[in-house]
Design a protein around this motif. Structure first.
Motif, PDB file in Angstrom:
ATOM      1  N   ASP A  94       0.841  -1.200   0.000  1.00 59.81           N
ATOM      2  CA  ASP A  94       0.000   0.000   0.000  1.00 59.81           C
ATOM      3  C   ASP A  94       0.875   1.248   0.000  1.00 59.81           C
ATOM      4  N   SER A  95       0.693   2.104  -0.998  1.00 60.21           N
ATOM      5  CA  SER A  95       1.443   3.372  -1.029  1.00 60.21           C
ATOM      6  C   SER A  95       0.879   4.398  -0.065  1.00 60.21           C
ATOM      7  N   GLN A  96      -0.327   4.114   0.461  1.00 58.15           N
ATOM      8  CA  GLN A  96      -1.006   5.030   1.386  1.00 58.15           C
ATOM      9  C   GLN A  96      -1.240   6.408   0.758  1.00 58.15           C
ATOM     10  N   SER A  97      -1.306   6.455  -0.590  1.00 62.06           N
ATOM     11  CA  SER A  97      -1.511   7.705  -1.337  1.00 62.06           C
ATOM     12  C   SER A  97      -0.383   8.701  -1.101  1.00 62.06           C
ATOM     13  N   ASN A  98       0.800   8.203  -0.746  1.00 62.36           N
ATOM     14  CA  ASN A  98       1.937   9.051  -0.402  1.00 62.36           C
ATOM     15  C   ASN A  98       3.141   8.668  -1.261  1.00 62.36           C
ATOM     16  N   PRO A  99       3.703   9.601  -2.025  1.00 65.35           N
ATOM     17  CA  PRO A  99       4.840   9.280  -2.893  1.00 65.35           C
ATOM     18  C   PRO A  99       6.048   8.715  -2.145  1.00 65.35           C
ATOM     19  N   ASN A 100       6.334   9.258  -0.961  1.00 67.91           N
ATOM     20  CA  ASN A 100       7.471   8.764  -0.194  1.00 67.91           C
ATOM     21  C   ASN A 100       7.247   7.322   0.246  1.00 67.91           C
ATOM     22  N   ARG A 101       6.032   7.042   0.657  1.00 64.27           N
ATOM     23  CA  ARG A 101       5.700   5.675   1.057  1.00 64.27           C
ATOM     24  C   ARG A 101       5.764   4.740  -0.148  1.00 64.27           C
ATOM     25  N   ALA A 102       5.337   5.220  -1.288  1.00 63.13           N
ATOM     26  CA  ALA A 102       5.389   4.401  -2.500  1.00 63.13           C
ATOM     27  C   ALA A 102       6.823   3.984  -2.815  1.00 63.13           C
ATOM     28  N   ALA A 103       7.749   4.931  -2.706  1.00 65.92           N
ATOM     29  CA  ALA A 103       9.160   4.621  -2.950  1.00 65.92           C
ATOM     30  C   ALA A 103       9.695   3.641  -1.912  1.00 65.92           C
ATOM     31  N   GLU A 104       9.267   3.831  -0.679  1.00 65.84           N
ATOM     32  CA  GLU A 104       9.740   2.964   0.407  1.00 65.84           C
ATOM     33  C   GLU A 104       9.307   1.516   0.197  1.00 65.84           C
ATOM     34  N   VAL A 105       8.012   1.306  -0.111  1.00 68.79           N
ATOM     35  CA  VAL A 105       7.544  -0.075  -0.276  1.00 68.79           C
ATOM     36  C   VAL A 105       8.092  -0.695  -1.558  1.00 68.79           C
ATOM     37  N   ALA A 106       8.355   0.141  -2.574  1.00 63.47           N
ATOM     38  CA  ALA A 106       8.983  -0.389  -3.783  1.00 63.47           C
ATOM     39  C   ALA A 106      10.366  -0.947  -3.456  1.00 63.47           C
ATOM     40  N   ASN A 107      11.110  -0.222  -2.638  1.00 64.73           N
ATOM     41  CA  ASN A 107      12.426  -0.699  -2.218  1.00 64.73           C
ATOM     42  C   ASN A 107      12.318  -1.996  -1.433  1.00 64.73           C
ATOM     43  N   GLU A 108      11.305  -2.109  -0.582  1.00 63.07           N
ATOM     44  CA  GLU A 108      11.098  -3.349   0.170  1.00 63.07           C
ATOM     45  C   GLU A 108      10.861  -4.522  -0.776  1.00 63.07           C
ATOM     46  N   LEU A 109      10.028  -4.295  -1.764  1.00 61.69           N
ATOM     47  CA  LEU A 109       9.725  -5.356  -2.721  1.00 61.69           C
ATOM     48  C   LEU A 109      10.965  -5.795  -3.494  1.00 61.69           C
ATOM     49  N   ILE A 110      11.773  -4.829  -3.865  1.00 60.76           N
ATOM     50  CA  ILE A 110      12.963  -5.124  -4.674  1.00 60.76           C
ATOM     51  C   ILE A 110      14.081  -5.743  -3.840  1.00 60.76           C
TER      52      ILE A 110
END
Length: 436
Positions: A94-110
């Motif tokens: 979940d990006s939580q509608s937040n760009p910073n969170r989106a980048a953070e979870v993308a890094n977790e996935l990768i």
């Protein structure tokens, strides 16, 4: 808590899935549960998926759980890649509608989850930071549900170079401008337009003086009144309304989030501003946002990227657009929304690309398969061989209006198909009416 969920590869029952996806009371869309033990020699293919499941952009992700459940039932938790049968897992963040969170979870996935392919959907605030992380870490990524210009140019894309790892499919600003002006041409107006452009990725792209609405509207004989950028979730649109009234604007356009639509339209009516048409992207995509306006939502208009009337079928299960919408409503009791088709197509592309990948676990091989894509999906044909820029595949776009009535409170009716004649029209453009 690690906000992820392995939805495929667990042999889960429908109730297990619904509990994990938050459909059963007390659950959370991203609450985790363990997958079944792996056999020693079993290869796992992992798809990462990021979308805004909470926050102001959450309506974009409303159909996610249903789509992923459907994918599980079709694929039976496995996929053949390079001639090898592999277990398939989808890890949702979940990006939580937040760009910073989106980048953070993308890094977790990768970096932590070790995904083989990234999928991301819904607005530049989600697609762009996720795509950037994939480009940096050299992981193939497919994004959608954001006009291609704010996805490409905002990220520093150069048409003669493009990107190496990130690819996008959707329509562009040239398409929404074309379908909006065609729709407005179906009704009489003074061609004065008020612009609602927030200070975000979409708003800055739509209002851009070179690449956005202003130059094209001018060429088509429209006058745009742009009071400037505003912050999303503002509580006062008096300045914009005053500027539109002063210019005698008879049309309003823009791209705002649902809460801002409600605030603007409520205040506009309170202050006696009565345009003949209001055509707004993002917020007016969803029936929930229109229903929040009561009867004041009648004949508001928006772009239509996907609908049950679109003449396309899924490559995964053969369902037509109409059948997909019908099954979604039957399973959830909810009205179809446009992201339903595009998120479904996102997973269609992922499965097709992975099945054509020649070497399991090789990012370059996955990217090579992506570049060769020629797939007919439920949103139309997708190929990255002839886009407006290297990394973009375009899909068709029409426009229409919300009308009171039908099985739900509002029905979205296609009123202009000049930009995509293969998609049938359901009615004529009508001016907004106001009570006495």
């Amino acid at each position: 808590m690690d906000n992820n969920k392995k939805l495929l590869g667990a042999g889960l029952s429908r109730r297990d899935f619904l509990r994990a996806s938050g459909v059963v009371a007390g659950g959370s869309l991203l609450a985790g549960f363990s997958s079944a033990p792996l056999l020693a020699a079993e290869k796992v293919i992992r798809i990462g998926y990021v979308s805004p499941q909470t926050g102001p952009l959450a309506p974009f992700a409303a159909a996610d759980a249903y789509i992923i459940e459907s994918l599980a039932s079709v694929l039976k938790n496995s996929i053949t890649v390079g001639g090898q049968r592999c277990r398939l897992e989808v890890i949702v963040k979940d990006s939580q509608s937040n760009p910073n969170r989106a980048a953070e979870v993308a890094n977790e996935l990768i970096l932590s989850d070790g995904i083989d392919l990234m999928l991301v959907s819904s607005t530049p605030e989600t697609t762009n930071p996720v795509s950037d992380q994939c480009e940096i870490n050299e992981i193939p990524c497919i994004s959608t549900v954001a006009p291609w210009q704010p996805w490409f140019f905002t990220r520093g894309g150069k048409p003669d170079e493009g990107f190496q790892w990130t690819y996008h499919f959707f329509w562009g600003l040239e398409d929404v401008i074309a379908t909006y002006t065609a729709m407005w041409g179906g009704m009489g107006s003074n061609k004065v337009i008020g612009g609602l452009f927030p200070n975000d990725g979409d708003g800055n792209a739509w209002g851009d003086s070179k690449l956005g609405f202003p130059p094209v509207l001018s060429q088509k004989g429209f006058q745009l009144v742009d009071p400037g950028r505003f912050q999303s979730l503002t509580d006062d649109f008096s300045a914009q309304i005053s500027a539109f009234k002063k210019a005698e604007a008879e049309i309003v356009t823009g791209v705002v989030i649902p809460p801002d639509l409600t605030t603007f339209w409520t205040q506009a009516r309170q202050q006696g501003f009565q345009p003949k048409a209001m055509s707004v992207g993002k917020a007016l995509l969803f029936p929930s946002a229109v229903e929040a306006l009561g009867k004041a939502g009648h004949n508001l208009s928006t772009e239509i990227w996907w609908s049950p009337s679109h003449p396309f079928s899924s490559s995964l299960n053969g369902l037509t657009a109409g059948q997909l919408a019908e099954r979604y409503t039957k399973a959830t009791g909810k009205q179809w929304t446009q992201p339903l088709g595009f998120v479904h197509a996102l997973f269609e592309l992922a499965v097709d690309i992975l099945q054509r990948t020649e070497e399991v676990g090789n990012p370059e091989a996955t990217r090579d398969a992506l570049l060769k894509t020629e797939l007919n999906t439920v949103v139309g044909p997708v190929s990255w061989k002839s886009g407006p820029v290297k990394n973009v595949a375009k899909t068709p776009l029409v426009s229409g209006q919300w009308r009171l009535g039908g099985p739900f409170t509002y029905d979205l009716v296609i009123t202009s198909n000049q930009t995509a004649p293969q998609i049938p029209v359901g009615g004529e453009m009508q001016a907004i009416t106001y009570g006495g």
